[in-house]
Design an enzyme around this catalytic site. Sequence first.
Site, mmCIF file in Angstrom:
data_model
loop_
_atom_site.group_PDB
_atom_site.id
_atom_site.type_symbol
_atom_site.label_atom_id
_atom_site.label_comp_id
_atom_site.label_asym_id
_atom_site.label_seq_id
_atom_site.Cartn_x
_atom_site.Cartn_y
_atom_site.Cartn_z
ATOM 1 C CE LYS A 222 4.394 -3.145 -5.423
ATOM 2 N NZ LYS A 222 3.327 -2.231 -5.872
ATOM 3 N NE ARG A 257 6.929 3.020 -8.620
ATOM 4 C CZ ARG A 257 7.482 2.400 -7.587
ATOM 5 N NH1 ARG A 257 7.347 1.087 -7.451
ATOM 6 N NH2 ARG A 257 8.181 3.078 -6.704
HETATM 7 N N1 HH2 Z 1 4.502 0.505 -5.466
HETATM 8 C C1 HH2 Z 1 5.413 0.952 -4.580
HETATM 9 C C2 HH2 Z 1 5.714 2.309 -4.483
HETATM 10 N N2 HH2 Z 1 5.137 3.205 -5.301
HETATM 11 N N3 HH2 Z 1 3.673 3.687 -7.080
HETATM 12 C C3 HH2 Z 1 2.779 3.275 -7.992
HETATM 13 N N4 HH2 Z 1 2.214 4.163 -8.824
HETATM 14 N N5 HH2 Z 1 2.423 1.958 -8.103
HETATM 15 C C4 HH2 Z 1 2.956 1.001 -7.292
HETATM 16 O O1 HH2 Z 1 2.572 -0.192 -7.425
HETATM 17 C C5 HH2 Z 1 3.911 1.400 -6.307
HETATM 18 C C6 HH2 Z 1 4.239 2.787 -6.227
HETATM 19 C C7 HH2 Z 1 6.119 -0.027 -3.688
HETATM 20 O O2 HH2 Z 1 7.316 -0.473 -4.265
HETATM 21 P P1 HH2 Z 1 8.784 0.124 -3.979
HETATM 22 O O3 HH2 Z 1 8.880 1.559 -4.360
HETATM 23 O O4 HH2 Z 1 9.769 -0.774 -4.614
HETATM 24 O O5 HH2 Z 1 8.978 -0.068 -2.413
HETATM 25 P P2 HH2 Z 1 8.905 0.903 -1.155
HETATM 26 O O6 HH2 Z 1 7.525 1.467 -1.079
HETATM 27 O O7 HH2 Z 1 9.245 -0.019 -0.004
HETATM 28 O O8 HH2 Z 1 9.923 1.994 -1.348
#
Ligand code: HH2
Length: 282
Positions: A222, A257
């Site tokens: 992040k 995660r």
């Molecule tokens: N962060 C993201 C997405 N889902 N779910 C939980 N429970 N906690 C988090 O911190 C979280 C989440 C964002 O990260 P990522 O899936 O890598 O990116 P994107 O939303 O661009 O797909």
Amino acid sequence: MILRIGGGALDLTRPRVMGVLNVTPDSFSDGGNNLTPASALASARRMAAEGADILDIGGESTRPGARPVSAEEEKARILPVIEAIGAELTVPLSVDTSKAEVARAALEAGAVLVNDVSAGSWDPGMLPVVAERGAGIVLMHTPARPDKMMERSDYDDLWDTLEAWFEQRLTAAHAAGIDTEATAIDPGIGFGKTTAQNLELLAGLDRLRALGRPVLVGLSRKRFLGQLGGRTEPLARDDLTTAANALALAAGANIIRTHDVARGVDAAAVALAFGDRAAPGR
Ligand code: HH2
């Protein structure tokens, strides 16, 4: 402590690693990597071999400015992937969605956990679907939808806000018929939080553990890590992620995660050994 997911349970006496598998063209770090079921399956195989305890499959990016996706499109992205992984691997599958219709289809296709960044607050159908299917749910905190969330980081008191949020969402989940043991909570690192607020939350995770439910933390790659380490490119943030994951686990997180599962498993091994010394039997 355990987390009930579907018919099974995740034993949380040791740290657990949730691998991130985004079936999207635009996720901030792995967008475009898993767009065909074959490439997603290859990622899943790798993460399972590296020791993932859960795989979290998402069909819509939550990064600020991402294009919203319809339920139809989200289902078309993730269902073939869930089916293909479920046919081959035994690792439990989570679906990263805030839409009840998508959650229902994913649970019918074999997922056992719903990871909802809105904690069931955006779609009134979400909590009843989770209850009906006997699935687990991750209840995350966010102050608003992604396009507005960074305008909403001016909390009177960050901890009071989060504690009140989780109490309210856990009560709503219980009222919908979800077993309390099937719930986990997540402070939502980066969701309407500044770098200073993210650090305050990570350093104080014990306060969330005091709410009695497992704590999941998603900090992988992040932007605040990029700021701390001077790395603008998300893919260059994996070592920063590993350091922060180990610290988050030492501070009280139960599940991390993360995109790079092998490094996440390493962080968990160090945190487990460290925790046994620092606070035996915690
Ligand atoms: N962060 C993201 C997405 N889902 N779910 C939980 N429970 N906690 C988090 O911190 C979280 C989440 C964002 O990260 P990522 O899936 O890598 O990116 P994107 O939303 O661009 O797909």
